[in-house]
Each structure stands twice: as structure tokens, then as C-alpha cells.
Design a protein around this motif. Structure first.
Motif, mmCIF file in Angstrom:
data_model
loop_
_atom_site.group_PDB
_atom_site.id
_atom_site.type_symbol
_atom_site.label_atom_id
_atom_site.label_comp_id
_atom_site.label_asym_id
_atom_site.label_seq_id
_atom_site.Cartn_x
_atom_site.Cartn_y
_atom_site.Cartn_z
ATOM 1 N N LYS A 193 -2.578 8.474 -9.439
ATOM 2 C CA LYS A 193 -3.401 8.224 -8.253
ATOM 3 C C LYS A 193 -4.472 9.297 -8.054
ATOM 4 C CE LYS A 193 -0.650 4.792 -7.356
ATOM 5 N NZ LYS A 193 -1.077 3.382 -7.569
ATOM 6 N N ILE A 253 -5.144 7.150 -2.867
ATOM 7 C CA ILE A 253 -4.335 6.599 -1.778
ATOM 8 C C ILE A 253 -4.333 7.597 -0.624
ATOM 9 C CG2 ILE A 253 -2.903 5.158 -3.249
ATOM 10 C CD1 ILE A 253 -0.759 7.289 -3.210
ATOM 11 N N PRO A 254 -4.094 7.117 0.608
ATOM 12 C CA PRO A 254 -4.204 7.995 1.773
ATOM 13 C C PRO A 254 -3.111 9.055 1.846
ATOM 14 C CG PRO A 254 -3.398 5.832 2.416
ATOM 15 C CD PRO A 254 -3.807 5.715 0.983
ATOM 16 N N VAL A 255 -3.451 10.162 2.504
ATOM 17 C CA VAL A 255 -2.525 11.267 2.719
ATOM 18 C C VAL A 255 -2.298 11.438 4.217
ATOM 19 C CG1 VAL A 255 -2.163 13.760 2.494
ATOM 20 C CG2 VAL A 255 -3.217 12.476 0.618
ATOM 21 N N VAL A 256 -1.049 11.502 4.612
ATOM 22 C CA VAL A 256 -0.681 11.808 5.993
ATOM 23 C C VAL A 256 -0.101 13.212 5.998
ATOM 24 C CG1 VAL A 256 0.799 11.220 7.946
ATOM 25 C CG2 VAL A 256 -0.245 9.401 6.578
ATOM 26 N N TYR A 260 2.850 11.508 1.993
ATOM 27 C CA TYR A 260 3.188 12.309 3.163
ATOM 28 C C TYR A 260 3.444 13.746 2.723
ATOM 29 C CZ TYR A 260 3.869 7.868 5.596
ATOM 30 O OH TYR A 260 3.672 6.628 6.150
ATOM 31 N N ALA A 286 0.835 -1.200 0.000
ATOM 32 C CA ALA A 286 0.000 0.000 0.000
ATOM 33 C C ALA A 286 0.868 1.248 0.000
ATOM 34 C CB ALA A 286 -0.922 -0.011 1.212
ATOM 35 N N GLN A 287 0.484 2.228 -0.802
ATOM 36 C CA GLN A 287 1.243 3.476 -0.890
ATOM 37 C C GLN A 287 0.568 4.561 -0.067
ATOM 38 O OE1 GLN A 287 1.038 3.325 -5.309
ATOM 39 N NE2 GLN A 287 3.213 3.824 -5.238
ATOM 40 N N THR A 288 1.384 5.472 0.415
ATOM 41 C CA THR A 288 0.907 6.602 1.210
ATOM 42 C C THR A 288 1.576 7.867 0.711
ATOM 43 O OG1 THR A 288 0.627 5.176 3.149
ATOM 44 C CG2 THR A 288 0.710 7.550 3.550
ATOM 45 N N GLY A 307 -6.388 14.658 0.247
ATOM 46 C CA GLY A 307 -6.776 13.256 0.189
ATOM 47 C C GLY A 307 -8.036 12.970 -0.591
ATOM 48 N N ASP A 317 6.282 4.974 -1.413
ATOM 49 C CA ASP A 317 5.508 6.096 -0.878
ATOM 50 C C ASP A 317 5.877 7.385 -1.599
ATOM 51 O OD1 ASP A 317 4.128 4.584 0.970
ATOM 52 O OD2 ASP A 317 5.490 5.027 2.637
#
Length: 260
Positions: free
Chosen positions: A236, A51-54, A22, A18-20, A46, A83
Motif C-alpha cells: 500500500k 489507504i487512509p491513516v487514523v 490505525y 476498504a482498509q484503514t 498517510g 485493517d
């Protein structure tokens, strides 16, 4: 039992792949922005990606203080291969006067340039350039297998040539062969279309920190920069992202070639 083990192995494998995304930055990107109901643009990124963003942006930071506080180190230790890391600084990196504020960088865009600053207690400290702090982080992140995107920052109360850190960001991205998103110009383009009267309502306390409605516009400007660029992160971008307003700009919408 065999099915259960296979399921667990598959889940772990998928999790590892899984990619994130940041985001490292200052209050213009951070949760809560500069207070008083403002918010940073990275809080809204996001919704435009698959894909999720932190959001690791922190108010009041510069490339130097983000380094000195160990925040880049934490980020480097956290990311995994595949990532994405977006880095956007420049608002707090300017010179601060006779006493060091803990954020200013040495003037210029040469990696090896240093300056000696005076601390509040009278001691002195050697500091480095924006390029030095940014390049060190980029090199370490790339070594971890992360895809780095350097983004220029929007600041100011008028549309015109960007501050010197816009050019510095572009230069450090080119030097280190990573993607550059001219966020400054894409925000300027968006604001020019929206108009001064409406844009001024985005800024309740100053011309740096946006209300959520303005942060949305700035997030959309970044997504447009992605779509018009070459970063693999644009693969993405979801349907909401491809529908963001504004068009590609084949050259800077406002000149940023002059250093000042």
C-alpha cells in the motif's frame, strides 16, 4: 430503481472492503506531539500510503496507560478484518520512582511478571510488563482479523544502542508472529546521514518531540522499514513512499541486543 439499488449495494460492498491503518502510540507519534509546535510522525504517514491513516496516538501514554484507559479496547472494537494496526510505545513505559505515575510497566520482558506500585494516595496497585500489555492487545486485534505491526520507538539525544523497549518490541512481535519494524534503527540511520547539527534543529524543547520537519523524517524512516520488511502493508506504499531516502539495513544499524 434497480440501478439505484445496485449502486447502493456496490457502494456498501466497497466501503466494507476498504482498509484503514490505525496507529496506537504516544506523543512521538501523536497530533501536536509534545506541544510548542511539535508534531508526531504518524501525522505524516498517510501521504506515503494509498489507504487512509487514523492516528490514535495520544501524548503521555504508555502501553499500560493506553490499556488502562480503555484505548486499546476502543481500537479493538473499531477495527475490521483487513485493517492494519501499528503499535509503538516505549517512551513513557520506564520506571517512575517511589510513586506510580500511572504509566510505568513492571520491569522485564516476561509476560507473567508483575510489580506492586504505590499510588499518590498511599494505596498499592499491581502492574504488568510492557510485554503483557502489548501481547494482550495484539492477540485481540489479530482475533478481529487486523494485521498488526509492532514498531520500536526513537528516543534519546545520541545515536547508539536503543533503550530496552526496542528489544522488548522486537521480542513481543516475534512471540506473536506479527511484523516488526525496527523504527529506532531506521531513524538512527536517517539521522546519521543528515548530521547532528541539522537533526538538533528538529527538537525545539527536548530530544523527544520533533518539529513537523523532523516528524517527516521519522515518518519516512518508518516507511523505509516497511519497504525493507515483509508486512503486506508495503503493498500500500505509494510512489512518494517508495521514493523516501535511506536504504535497507540487513541487521540492526546499532546493536539492541543488550538489555539495560
Amino acid at each position: 430503481m434497480m440501478f439505484s439499488k445496485l449502486f447502493v449495494a456496490l457502494a456498501l460492498s466497497l466501503g466494507a472492503c476498504a482498509q484503514t491503518v490505525y496507529v496506537a502510540g504516544d506523543s512521538t507519534a501523536a497530533k501536536g506531539g509534545g506541544g510548542s509546535g511539535t508534531d508526531g510522525w504518524a501525522q505524516y504517514l498517510g501521504q506515503y500510503l494509498t489507504i487512509p491513516v487514523v492516528n490514535s496516538a495520544i501524548a503521555g501514554r504508555s502501553a499500560r496507560s493506553y490499556t488502562d484507559e480503555g484505548r486499546f479496547t476502543t481500537l479493538i472494537n473499531t477495527v475490521k478484518s483487513g485493517d492494519f494496526v501499528i503499535i509503538e510505545f516505549g517512551h513513557n513505559d520506564g520506571l517512575s520512582g517511589t510513586v506510580d505515575n500511572g504509566r510505568e510497566d513492571a520491569f522485564g520482558d516476561v509476560y507473567a511478571t508483575t510489580a506492586t506500585v504505590t499510588e499518590a494516595d498511599g494505596t498499592t496497585k499491581v502492574i504488568h510488563t510492557f510485554t503483557f500489555y502489548m501481547q494482550n492487545a495484539i492477540v485481540a486485534l489479530k482475533a478481529k482479523g487486523a494485521t498488526v505491526i509492532v514498531s520500536s520507538i526513537w528516543v534519546g539525544n545520541s545515536i547508539g544502542a536503543g533503550p530496552r523497549f526496542v528489544l522488548y518490541a522486537q521480542e513481543v512481535a516475534a512471540t506473536n508472529a506479527v511484523t516488526y519494524v525496527d523504527h529506532y534503527d531506521y531513524v538512527a540511520q536517517a539521522y546519521n546521514k543528515i548530521g547532528e547539527t541539522t537533526v538538533n534543529t528538529y527538537y525545539p524543547i527536548d530530544h523527544t518531540h520533533t518539529l513537523p520537519v523532523g516528524a517527516q523524517v521519522v515518518a519516512q524512516a518508518f516507511v523505509r522499514g516497511l519497504l525493507c520488511g515483509t508486512s503486506t502493508l508495503k503493498a500500500k506504499v505509494n510512489a512518494a513512499g517508495t521514493a523516501v531516502p535511506s536504504e535497507s539495513i540487513s541487521q540492526p544499524f546499532f546493536p539492541v541486543s543488550q538489555k539495560y
